[in-house]
Design an enzyme around this catalytic site. Sequence first.
Site, mmCIF file in Angstrom:
data_model
loop_
_atom_site.group_PDB
_atom_site.id
_atom_site.type_symbol
_atom_site.label_atom_id
_atom_site.label_comp_id
_atom_site.label_asym_id
_atom_site.label_seq_id
_atom_site.Cartn_x
_atom_site.Cartn_y
_atom_site.Cartn_z
ATOM 1 N N ASP A 1 -13.319 2.259 2.866
ATOM 2 C CA ASP A 1 -12.348 3.377 3.352
ATOM 3 C C ASP A 1 -12.261 4.337 2.068
ATOM 4 O O ASP A 1 -11.376 5.109 1.777
ATOM 5 C CB ASP A 1 -10.938 3.031 3.652
ATOM 6 C CG ASP A 1 -10.789 2.271 4.872
ATOM 7 O OD1 ASP A 1 -11.776 2.404 5.681
ATOM 8 O OD2 ASP A 1 -9.559 1.710 5.161
ATOM 9 N N GLU B 1 0.908 -1.183 -0.134
ATOM 10 C CA GLU B 1 0.084 -0.128 0.053
ATOM 11 C C GLU B 1 0.811 1.197 0.161
ATOM 12 O O GLU B 1 1.067 1.838 0.965
ATOM 13 C CB GLU B 1 -1.130 -0.160 1.209
ATOM 14 C CG GLU B 1 -2.001 -1.226 1.164
ATOM 15 C CD GLU B 1 -3.026 -1.417 2.426
ATOM 16 O OE1 GLU B 1 -3.315 -0.353 2.913
ATOM 17 O OE2 GLU B 1 -3.354 -2.307 2.760
#
Length: 393
Positions: free
Chosen positions: A219, A145
């Site tokens: 998210d 990420e």
Amino acid sequence: MAIYHSVVFLVGFFATYANALNYVRVCYYTNWAQYRVDPMKFFPEDIDPQLCTHIMYSFAKITNYNKLDMIEWNDDKMYPRVMALKKKNPNLKISLAVGGWNHESGSNSKFSVMVNSQTNRQAFIKSTVELLRKWKFDGFDLDWEYPAGRGNSPPRDKKMFTLLCKELIQAFDKDGISRQLPRLQLSAAVPASYLIINAGYEASELGKYLDLLNLMAYDLHGDWDKITGHHTAMAGDGVNAPNRKEFTIPYAIDHWIKLGFPANKIALGMGTYGRAFSLKSAKDHGLCAPTEDKSPIGQYTREQGYIAYYEICKMGLTVVQNSVVDAPYGYKNKTWIGYDDQASLKKKVESQVIKKGLAGAMFWCLDLDDFNGRNCGQGRYPLISSVTKLLGG
């Protein structure tokens, strides 16, 4: 005529049933949930072995020597405990996931350092195969990420991530042949933001190497936005701000497919938690309402703005079911939370997973659902179970 219709019905039923059995249900297990306060500590024995088709053990790390290694002090004890689930479900596939959000939070990306040297990549790949086989994992999940997105990861990492996937599959093929065992599976957890996707992923090329793409379709919004927004929105909420229409689940799925990634390899990520905000005014509690800097902290999650479903269900929220984002949110005093329930997950499965021909569903994560059935009065794993029933479990 009655016999004909009965035959047609049965053919259709069994075709649908066979189809459902092919859907994946990917569930992430987090090795830090063991540290939560009782009664919400979570251990491998709390996993229902029939609930998921795949379990992603999260997380492992990349060392400073570019090798795959354990993170928690007792991972070597936890691995066998997760593998023991196969005694009750021999078809269960268990992968080891590497990375996660905190893995890349420093100034240097461990992934980036590793992928940009052939020597480093080979050290990583060799150690990965060795560790996976030692502990009898079925596969490997890359959770970087994000390539070309965080931790000083340069633009070239977009291509380097693809190369890493290619070389991992080549190594997995060779290993499977030499051991006369099924090849290790390769998956990746990837973002839903089209901005991060465009910057860091060669979608069509990755489709050649990944067995499964776990789309983190949650998210999408959070307390960083400074206004309320649903983190698993199915449509734009109407606010005049950038990316409110694009940061939605249908847009994210369609974007990956448009870029060339096969739909039948995408597992749609679903959250068993909500994103919480502190309202500036208790009277302004709709979508896009102004918020304060400090968000509520979960009693058990202990993380700001991050509340488990088993906490949400007993908060006494005033719940709004029918809104433009097609997922529930609730409020109480100055607390506002967007989350999913059984009904909204069903809509996501029917309109996205089934209609678009996706591989199935993915859940982040097992320990945030009401896994022991103590809080919500809906049985064990009410969210994940509702999707499992729809997808053939």
